[in-house]
Write an enzyme that holds these catalytic residues in place. Structure first.
Site, PDB file in Angstrom:
ATOM      1  N   LYS A  15     145.963 -11.823-133.046  1.00 22.52           N
ATOM      2  CA  LYS A  15     146.045  -9.950-131.983  1.00 22.52           C
ATOM      3  C   LYS A  15     147.134  -9.256-132.540  1.00 22.52           C
ATOM      4  O   LYS A  15     148.538  -9.707-132.805  1.00 22.52           O
ATOM      5  CB  LYS A  15     146.306 -10.832-130.568  1.00 22.52           C
ATOM      6  CG  LYS A  15     146.022  -9.535-129.993  1.00 22.52           C
ATOM      7  CD  LYS A  15     145.870  -9.954-128.270  1.00 22.52           C
ATOM      8  CE  LYS A  15     145.308  -8.977-127.511  1.00 22.52           C
ATOM      9  NZ  LYS A  15     145.638  -9.412-125.696  1.00 22.52           N
TER      10      LYS A  15
ATOM     11  N   SER B  16     141.756  -8.695-122.520  1.00 20.84           N
ATOM     12  CA  SER B  16     142.178  -7.499-124.272  1.00 20.84           C
ATOM     13  C   SER B  16     142.116  -7.891-125.346  1.00 20.84           C
ATOM     14  O   SER B  16     141.971  -7.392-126.175  1.00 20.84           O
ATOM     15  CB  SER B  16     143.196  -6.946-123.806  1.00 20.84           C
ATOM     16  OG  SER B  16     144.701  -8.316-123.767  1.00 20.84           O
TER      17      SER B  16
ATOM     18  N   SER C 145     143.280 -13.028-120.389  1.00 24.18           N
ATOM     19  CA  SER C 145     142.962 -12.444-121.581  1.00 24.18           C
ATOM     20  C   SER C 145     142.336 -12.819-122.763  1.00 24.18           C
ATOM     21  O   SER C 145     142.181 -12.174-123.861  1.00 24.18           O
ATOM     22  CB  SER C 145     144.042 -11.016-122.253  1.00 24.18           C
ATOM     23  OG  SER C 145     144.195  -9.919-121.749  1.00 24.18           O
TER      24      SER C 145
HETATM   25  N1  GLN Z   1     142.343  -7.322-117.736  1.00 24.43           N
HETATM   26  C1  GLN Z   1     143.544  -7.582-116.897  1.00 24.43           C
HETATM   27  C2  GLN Z   1     144.558  -6.267-117.477  1.00 24.43           C
HETATM   28  O1  GLN Z   1     143.919  -5.864-117.632  1.00 24.43           O
HETATM   29  C3  GLN Z   1     143.723  -8.761-118.052  1.00 24.43           C
HETATM   30  C4  GLN Z   1     145.092  -8.384-119.372  1.00 24.43           C
HETATM   31  C5  GLN Z   1     145.288  -9.171-119.798  1.00 24.43           C
HETATM   32  O2  GLN Z   1     145.897 -10.753-119.711  1.00 24.43           O
HETATM   33  N2  GLN Z   1     146.213  -9.283-120.687  1.00 24.43           N
HETATM   34  O3  GLN Z   1     145.329  -6.556-117.067  1.00 24.43           O
END
Ligand code: GLN
Length: 445
Positions: free
Chosen positions: A52, A127, A151
């Site tokens: 990532k 994400s 995420s």
């Molecule tokens: N969707 C969640 C957010 O927007 C989690 C994101 C994540 O785990 N990086 O914060």
């Protein structure tokens, strides 16, 4: 094979932001030579991995999905990247993501969205959408993602692959660009549970460079995969089944029956503070983000605005131009929640709610070995369907966020399909007990 699949599919999927083809081929030749000599092999010998794009890689761009860092060429490797190298995995590229890991659909990438390999009109989740889609499309043998509020698990669920968020502190965050430091964890996304155990084995462990990494022994995860779950006690929170899509719920109920037939027992329980988790998370994560992202000032990293008249203008212009709308929303929300006069009402209260949520888990784990429910309330939704509605987007994480706030480990494992789209089962464990959730996921798989 992974590079050939990238060439064939990635024009449609968009999982990669940077390819390391030359570097990967050179490393593969070096490993081939080693193989020919019959030398000892690393745990992940020769396996193509995608990382990532919020984990720094020396000499390989690390953009965090942001225009701000589109030219950022790190001078060191994250600890996880060093560990992958020691295990002799081959890094083939950097994976697309929501900007600074803020999002749940990958539509917040400032470069291009990622599409779900099962249906390219749908999102892969986020994400770590690039990380999940790449595994699903065979564009890497495995990948690393990061999980702050879901995420790793939610995109794994949407893409029909396995995603593991380890206990907070299990894997070093050194070299992971910080979003919310008290929540961020790195973990594997893989095709199956055994692969997840291998990758966790390679990346877990204390790191003196990360003061929040835990000095706790790392067990042998592979030997945990016994296939035996007889007598296992499973808690199923009723709050995790309310309001989920009926087909998702049906898949989860079927999974519970399968676990029962393997000798486990399950009971419905209540985690009463679940309803406050999303609100607490968005206050805490945004507050931490507003502080962490202050380092992006146009001076130290990434892109610097041209023609600024003064130092303050330089900060202002660089941040205005470099950050996308979701990142700005979070910085403003977090700055507000931390400002004097509001701190007690919002930030402090959210911290107290976090403790109550953690206690829900502690109390349940006093009587049960694991907690099980769906990973997400729905399957992958169509691209564009939620971009203008941040609140709906935030609620997609209602089942993964409590786990993040409690700091406990959880794995998402595929458990069926709803209208042709994958459904994920979330198996949640006690702190530092990744072995048990891997054992359950492996027996179920
Ligand atoms: N969707 C969640 C957010 O927007 C989690 C994101 C994540 O785990 N990086 O914060």
């Amino acid at each position: 094979e992974a590079l050939a699949n990238i060439r064939e599919y990635d024009g449609k999927i968009g999982a990669y932001l940077t390819l390391n083809e030359e570097g990967a081929r050179a490393e593969a030749s070096r490993l081939d030579a080693k193989l020919a000599k019959g030398e000892a092999r690393g745990l992940l010998f020769g396996l193509p991995v995608g990382v990532k794009d919020n984990m720094v890689t020396e000499g390989l761009l690390t953009t965090c999905g942001s225009q701000f860092l589109k030219n950022y060429d790190p001078i060191y490797d994250a600890t996880v990247v060093t560990k992958l190298k020691e295990a002799e995995a081959v890094t083939i590229g950097k994976l697309n993501m929501d900007e600074f890991a803020m999002g749940g659909s990958n539509e917040n990438s400032s470069f291009h969205p990622v599409r779900n390999p099962w249906d390219v009109s749908r999102v892969p989740g986020g994400s770590s959408g690039g990380s999940a889609a790449a595994v699903a499309a065979g564009e890497a043998f495995f990948t690393l993602g990061s999980d702050t509020g879901g995420s790793i698990r939610q995109p794994a669920s949407y893409c029909g692959v396995v995603g593991l968020k380890p206990t907070y502190g299990r894997v070093s965050r050194y070299g992971l660009v910080a979003f919310a430091s008290s929540l961020d964890q790195i973990g594997p996304i893989t095709k199956n549970v055994e692969d997840a155990a291998y990758v966790l084995q390679a990346i877990a462990g204390h790191d003196p460079k990360d003061s929040t990494s835990a000095d706790v022994g790392v067990p042998d995860y592979l030997s945990a995969l016994t296939g035996d779950i007889s007598g296992l006690r499973i808690a199923v929170p009723k709050e995790y089944l309310d309001g989920v899509d009926p087909q998702v719920k049906a898949s989860v109920m079927e999974a519970l029956r399968a676990l029962e037939s393997l000798g486990a027992v399950w009971e419905e329980v209540s985690l009463p503070h679940t309803e406050y988790a999303v609100a607490a998370y968005y206050l805490l994560a945004s507050s931490e983000a507003s502080s962490n992202l202050s380092r992006f000032d146009g001076v130290r990293y990434g892109v610097r605005a041209d023609h600024a008249g003064s130092l303050l203008d330089l900060y202002y212009d660089s941040r205005s131009q470099g950050f996308g709308p979701e990142v700005k929303r979070r910085i403003m929300l977090g700055t507000y929640a931390l400002s004097s006069g509001y701190y007690d009402a919002y930030y402090l209260k959210a911290q107290k709610v976090r403790t109550l949520i953690k206690q829900d888990f502690d109390q349940t784990f006093a009587n049960y070995d694991v907690i099980i429910g769906p990973t997400a309330p729905t399957t992958a939704f169509p691209l564009g369907s939620q971009v203008d509605d941040p609140l709906t987007m935030y609620l997609n994480d209602i089942l993964t966020i409590p786990v993040s706030l409690a700091g406990v480990p959880a794995v998402s494992v595929p458990c069926g399909f709803a209208e042709g789209l994958p459904v994920g089962l979330q198996i949640i464990g006690k702190p530092f007990d990744e072995s048990t959730i891997l054992r359950v996921a492996h027996a179920f798989e």
